[in-house]
Motif scaffolding. Structure first.
Motif, PDB file in Angstrom:
ATOM      1  N   VAL A  77      -1.296  -5.354  -2.973  1.00  0.00           N
ATOM      2  CA  VAL A  77      -0.372  -4.560  -3.789  1.00  0.00           C
ATOM      3  C   VAL A  77      -1.038  -3.246  -4.181  1.00  0.00           C
ATOM      4  O   VAL A  77      -2.169  -3.234  -4.670  1.00  0.00           O
ATOM      5  CB  VAL A  77       0.048  -5.337  -5.064  1.00  0.00           C
ATOM      6  N   ASP A  78      -0.342  -2.142  -3.965  1.00  0.00           N
ATOM      7  CA  ASP A  78      -0.793  -0.816  -4.371  1.00  0.00           C
ATOM      8  C   ASP A  78       0.354  -0.167  -5.137  1.00  0.00           C
ATOM      9  O   ASP A  78       1.330   0.291  -4.541  1.00  0.00           O
ATOM     10  CB  ASP A  78      -1.173   0.013  -3.153  1.00  0.00           C
ATOM     11  N   GLY A  79       0.244  -0.171  -6.471  1.00  0.00           N
ATOM     12  CA  GLY A  79       1.342   0.331  -7.293  1.00  0.00           C
ATOM     13  C   GLY A  79       2.539  -0.585  -7.175  1.00  0.00           C
ATOM     14  O   GLY A  79       2.466  -1.758  -7.528  1.00  0.00           O
ATOM     15  N   ASP A  80       3.637  -0.063  -6.659  1.00  0.00           N
ATOM     16  CA  ASP A  80       4.830  -0.899  -6.460  1.00  0.00           C
ATOM     17  C   ASP A  80       5.033  -1.253  -4.990  1.00  0.00           C
ATOM     18  O   ASP A  80       6.061  -1.817  -4.617  1.00  0.00           O
ATOM     19  CB  ASP A  80       6.072  -0.215  -7.024  1.00  0.00           C
ATOM     20  N   ARG A  81       4.062  -0.936  -4.143  1.00  0.00           N
ATOM     21  CA  ARG A  81       4.150  -1.219  -2.716  1.00  0.00           C
ATOM     22  C   ARG A  81       3.346  -2.464  -2.366  1.00  0.00           C
ATOM     23  O   ARG A  81       2.231  -2.645  -2.852  1.00  0.00           O
ATOM     24  CB  ARG A  81       3.630  -0.019  -1.912  1.00  0.00           C
TER      25      ARG A  81
END
Length: 256
Positions: free
Chosen positions: A7-11
């Protein structure tokens, strides 16, 4: 071992290990259920809180593909927080969920208030189930022990589950995540014949009286099947100390 999600931020990047038994292009329900709980637990609350209920609607099959997380606080209070979590694939909502948190507080309860005791064998005394019993990549990330009945066989059963692979890169597996991962196996714990029927769950609802303890979660479950294509998979959830919650799934029953 590689994590199921990064997960990277909301991605979100999804591992192929998230795939379920119905279609190799689609995720096992346990995977997005764990992601929903992780996203809800990451939302700050005004006071320490614990998850009391998770309700997940699988709006569409969840692809083994990149996802986007949307989070919203629906109600913020001194005693509860109600969150909405959505998972999107290519801009389309595939999972819609609500998560209820309740204020954590230490209470001096009457002595007659205690966990319902567990009278089934623990995981160390239960029968080892094969890692590929359900024939899906995600299931191979899970250890199973049969305390009563067998996984994937017709009739009531009680199966211990333990997740053996990281779920979210860089994050520990919370106890609520362990519970929902196990809970989504309710339809397989007390199932129809997989070779003749499909019994996909359209939702998952898990209620907690307390947070579980330890890595092993027991599903003590049964299915009720109606004559018109619907069914229910229901499980009492336990850890080594006793029962702590319940899970219910609405099933879509079809002949292969």
């Amino acid at each position: 071992m590689d994590p199921i999600f990064r997960v990277d931020g909301d991605r979100v990047v999804t591992s192929p290990d998230a795939a379920g038994p119905w279609d190799p292009r689609m995720q096992h329900g346990s995977a997005p259920a764990a992601l929903v709980v992780w996203a809800a637990e990451a939302i700050p609350s005004p006071v320490p809180m614990q998850i009391a209920r998770v309700t997940i609607d699988l709006m569409r099959p969840v692809p083994v593909a990149p996802l986007t997380i949307e989070r919203e606080i629906l109600r913020e209070g001194r005693k509860i927080q109600l969150c909405a979590i959505k998972l999107l694939a290519d801009g389309v909502v595939v999972v819609g969920a609500t998560v209820l948190k309740i204020k954590t507080q230490s209470l001096a309860l009457p002595p007659e208030i205690a966990d319902v005791p567990l009278e089934l064998p623990g995981p160390d005394q239960s029968m080892v189930e094969p890692a590929d019993n359900a024939g899906s990549p995600f299931t191979k990330c899970i250890s199973m022990r049969a305390a009563h009945g067998r996984f994937g066989m017709v009739g009531p059963a009680a199966i211990w589950f333990r997740i053996d692979q990281p779920l979210i890169a860089g994050s520990p597996i919370s106890q609520a995540m362990r519970a929902v991962v196990a809970a989504d196996f309710s339809n397989g714990t007390s199932a129809l014949d997989f070779r003749q029927w499909t019994f996909i769950n359209a939702d998952l609802s898990v209620n907690f009286a307390r947070q579980p303890v330890g890595e092993w979660i027991l599903l003590d479950g049964e299915c009720w099947i109606g004559p018109d294509g619907a069914g229910l998979a229901m499980s009492r959830l336990a850890d080594r100390s006793g029962y702590f919650g319940r899970a219910v799934q609405s099933l879509v029953i079809e002949k292969r």
